[in-house]
Enzyme design. Structure first.
Site, PDB file in Angstrom:
ATOM      1  N   GLU A  79       0.817  -1.207   0.000  1.00  0.00           N
ATOM      2  CA  GLU A  79       0.000   0.000   0.000  1.00  0.00           C
ATOM      3  C   GLU A  79       0.852   1.259   0.000  1.00  0.00           C
ATOM      4  OE1 GLU A  79      -2.595  -0.621   3.333  1.00  0.00           O
ATOM      5  OE2 GLU A  79      -4.152  -1.414   2.035  1.00  0.00           O
ATOM      6  N   GLU A 319      -7.636  17.278  37.870  1.00  0.00           N
ATOM      7  CA  GLU A 319      -8.476  18.450  38.047  1.00  0.00           C
ATOM      8  C   GLU A 319      -7.681  19.740  38.126  1.00  0.00           C
ATOM      9  OE1 GLU A 319     -10.965  17.446  41.348  1.00  0.00           O
ATOM     10  OE2 GLU A 319     -12.467  16.581  40.028  1.00  0.00           O
TER      11      GLU A 319
END
Lengths: 572, 113
Positions: A79, A319
């Site tokens: 490919e 956080e």
């Protein structure tokens, strides 16, 4: 490519139970699932839809073979052109050109263009065999990759010939003893578009790229592995700048070395609550509490203590950013920035929504293997969103991984309510060796923080609810006030203490007064005693005087009587 | 890395598409019945249609495996038309003469009966 973790198999080691020789891929985690690697000297099929990472898997297999295990390889691409392939994998840290120049790798691009080919009679694919054979011989290859051989189906119209030739090709690969990876595009209703799995039946691996709730997770599954046991689940994997990494999922048994060493929590009062003076090294600690109870601060104390011992720590923040944490904990007297600069502490901050759960897991896994910390903090685990079962499974694997690596893990968890029936905590608590609950107590118009140990496996621990305060010099546990009215905290405790102080003062005054009173009475009595004694003495003196007087009188009387008698006798 | 185009030699000087000169290269693998048939078929077609203006080079890949990548050879026998341009590949033993002629652009597709 990162080298294999120390606790997993290398290229040569295989489980003793396996008779099948295996070739390690060098992809951490993948080899564990395959219990050693791909079958040596046989073709394996890697299939999946477009964009699953088939080619990358294949390239990694070859590059690791050439660099880590001394097995040269051939990459036959149907490919991508060789230049494109080199450029594509260069972004993931593979130097394909360098390996080609060093004679460790051969890359051959096979271009199949239907429009350029006219079929005029019988033919076979001997040309492909010749090319492959030449490439294999030129580098002495032990591994080959055919990516994606199904492209041949678009180039030749006679599929009967093609199928016969493919069968011959795979037989040829086995004859030459080449460990081959053949990639195939996922087809409808079958693993590959043209049914390659018919020919390659030794080992089939399926890659998948699923999007759930806008979050993509790559997964891998070993569909079959003839002659060998293998992990059967779907395993997530990660592709990023350092290539492929996989998290080896919970090993079949819970079997790992345990440590009796105890590490301090960094908070003297908390250490005192544990009989051992801390947590066992390599254990997992859950720190759960509602917002603002100081979960991050306590975790930072733990990290600071480890850094002070000269150990390395890793802080996964979900956080706050590293800078924010450093700034915030400075208010309790911890200087984490200094630890970062000293190379003892590493922050890895990421938004929970950045990747899927598995991705986070794989990333943390890789970071831990890279940095090799002895303490890991994940703050907070409640940031992970997803079905509870999945979160649970993910964390189980994380805990398992940390334990097997001997890393002490501290996990913070944000609780929504103060009630005990919080799903996340409940589900996770069984994984944890120690569990500290942080709570807010609201009473008398103020809020006070208290903590207690729900459990600490392998160590007796205080059953007390303790109040703690965040001071300039860190978290301080306050001696509990336990009185007739129960445990008091905050100003209630202070006022109660003041009340007690006043009562004590009063008592002390009373005692003094009583003592003075008794002293006074004692003195009065003594005085009385003295007076009585003086009176007694006086009386005794008097009596004595009278006695003497009586005696003198007697003498006189008797003398008089004698004189009288004489006188009487003389006269008569 | 092997180049996509062969660099070991090229068409003879002075030959180009204008002159109608055909430079053909036949790739075979060993002296099998199929390769001998392909050679014979090619000679026959060329003598019939390209007499005097063709050149054939036969390459045995078993002896020169390195050359297979250059012309992107997969199937054998493969006939490569290097001149006139563009490059054409014809695979098979060339037994179907009509298709060979179409493949070599000697006869248009529409002419095939």
């Amino acid at each position: 490519m990162p080298p294999q973790p120390a606790n997993t198999g290398s290229a040569t080691t295989q489980p003793a139970t396996t008779v099948l020789p295996k070739s390690a891929t060098g992809i951490s985690g993948f080899d564990e699932i395959l219990l050693g690697g791909l079958p040596t000297g046989r073709p394996s099929l890697i299939c999946g839809a477009a964009g699953c990472g088939k080619t990358l898997f294949a390239v990694t297999f070859l590059v690791n073979g050439a660099t880590l295990f001394g097995e040269p390889g051939v990459f036959m691409s149907f490919e991508e052109r060789a230049e494109d392939l080199a450029a594509n994998v260069a972004s993931l840290g593979c130097d394909l050109d360098g390996l080609v120049q060093a004679g460790k790798l051969a890359v051959d691009h096979v271009r199949v263009e239907r429009s350029e080919i006219e079929e005029t009679g019988q033919y076979d694919l001997e040309g492909l065999f010749v090319r492959l054979g030449y490439a294999v011989d030129s580098v002495g290859a032990k591994r080959i990759v055919l990516d994606t051989i199904e492209s041949l189906f678009s180039g030749f119209s006679d599929t009967a010939i093609l199928r016969a030739e493919l069968r011959r090709l795979f037989a040829w690969i086995k004859d030459r003893g080449l460990t081959a990876v053949i990639t195939g595009e996922r087809g409808d209703g079958q693993l590959t578009r043209h049914g390659l799995e018919e020919y390659i039946s030794d080992c089939v691996i399926l890659l998948d790229n699923r999007v759930i709730d806008q979050i993509t997770t790559r997964r891998l599954r070993v569909v079959k592995y003839r002659g060998s046991a293998h992990g059967t689940n779907e395993y997530p994997f990660l592709i990023d700048a350092s290539g492929i990494s996989m998290l080896p999922v919970t090993s079949s048994g819970i079997d790992r070395p345990v440590s009796n060493e105890v590490v301090s929590t960094g908070i003297a009062g908390l250490d005192a609550m544990l009989r051992n003076g801390g947590f066992y090294r390599g254990s997992s600690i859950l720190l759960s509490g509602v917002a603002g109870t100081g979960k991050t601060t306590i975790a930072s104390h733990f990290i600071d203590a480890a850094c002070r011992r000269g150990e390395r720590c890793m802080f996964f923040a979900f956080e706050e950013s590293a800078e924010e944490i450093c700034r915030n904990v400075r208010s309790v007297g911890l200087d984490l920035r200094r630890r970062v600069d000293a190379g003892l502490l590493r922050f890895e901050a990421a938004r929970p929504s950045l990747y899927g759960l598995e991705m986070h897991l794989a990333r943390m896994h890789r970071d831990v293997l890279e940095f090799r910390p002895s303490v890991v903090v994940i703050d907070p685990i409640s940031a992970f969103r997803g079905p509870i079962a999945e979160v649970h499974a993910t964390l189980l694997r994380m805990v398992d991984f940390l334990k097997s690596a001997g890393v002490t893990g501290m996990f913070t968890s944000l609780r929504i309510s103060s009630s005990l029936n919080d799903g996340t905590d409940q589900a996770l608590s069984s994984l944890m060796d120690s569990w500290i609950r942080l709570m807010d107590l609201e009473a008398n118009g103020e809020r006070n923080r208290v903590l207690y140990l729900i459990k600490s496996r392998g160590s007796s621990h205080s059953n007390q609810v303790r109040e703690y305060r965040m001071t300039d010099s860190g978290i301080e546990l306050i001696d509990p006030y336990v009185g007739p009215d129960g445990v008091l905290t905050g100003t209630a405790r202070l006022s109660q203490e003041a009340r007690e102080l006043a009562a004590a003062e009063r008592r002390r005054r009373d005692i003094g007064q009583r003592r003075r009173e008794s002293e006074r009475r004692r003195r009065a009595l003594e005085r009385q005693i003295n007076e009585l004694r003086a009176t007694l003495d006086a009386e005794q003196d008097e009596a004595h005087a009278l006695l003497l007087e009586d005696e003198a009188h007697d003498v006189v009387l008797s003398r008089d009587r004698v004189a009288i008698a004489e006188r009487r006798g003389g006269a008569e | 890395m092997m180049p996509d185009t062969a660099d070991f030699d090229d068409a003879p000087a002075g030959a180009d598409s204008d002159t109608g000169y055909y430079y053909l290269r036949l790739y075979v693998a060993g002296h099998t019945g199929r390769s001998i048939a392909a050679m014979n078929n090619l000679r026959r077609v060329c003598e019939t249609h390209l007499a005097g203006r063709y050149e054939i080079e036969v390459i045995d890949l078993l002896q020169n495996p390195r050359l297979a990548a250059g012309d992107q050879i997969l199937a054998v026998p493969t006939l490569v038309r290097r001149l006139p341009t563009p490059l054409k590949r014809i695979i098979g033993d060339l037994s179907n003469t009509e298709r060979v002629l179409v493949g070599l652009d000697i006869r248009q597709k529409a002419d095939v009966p």
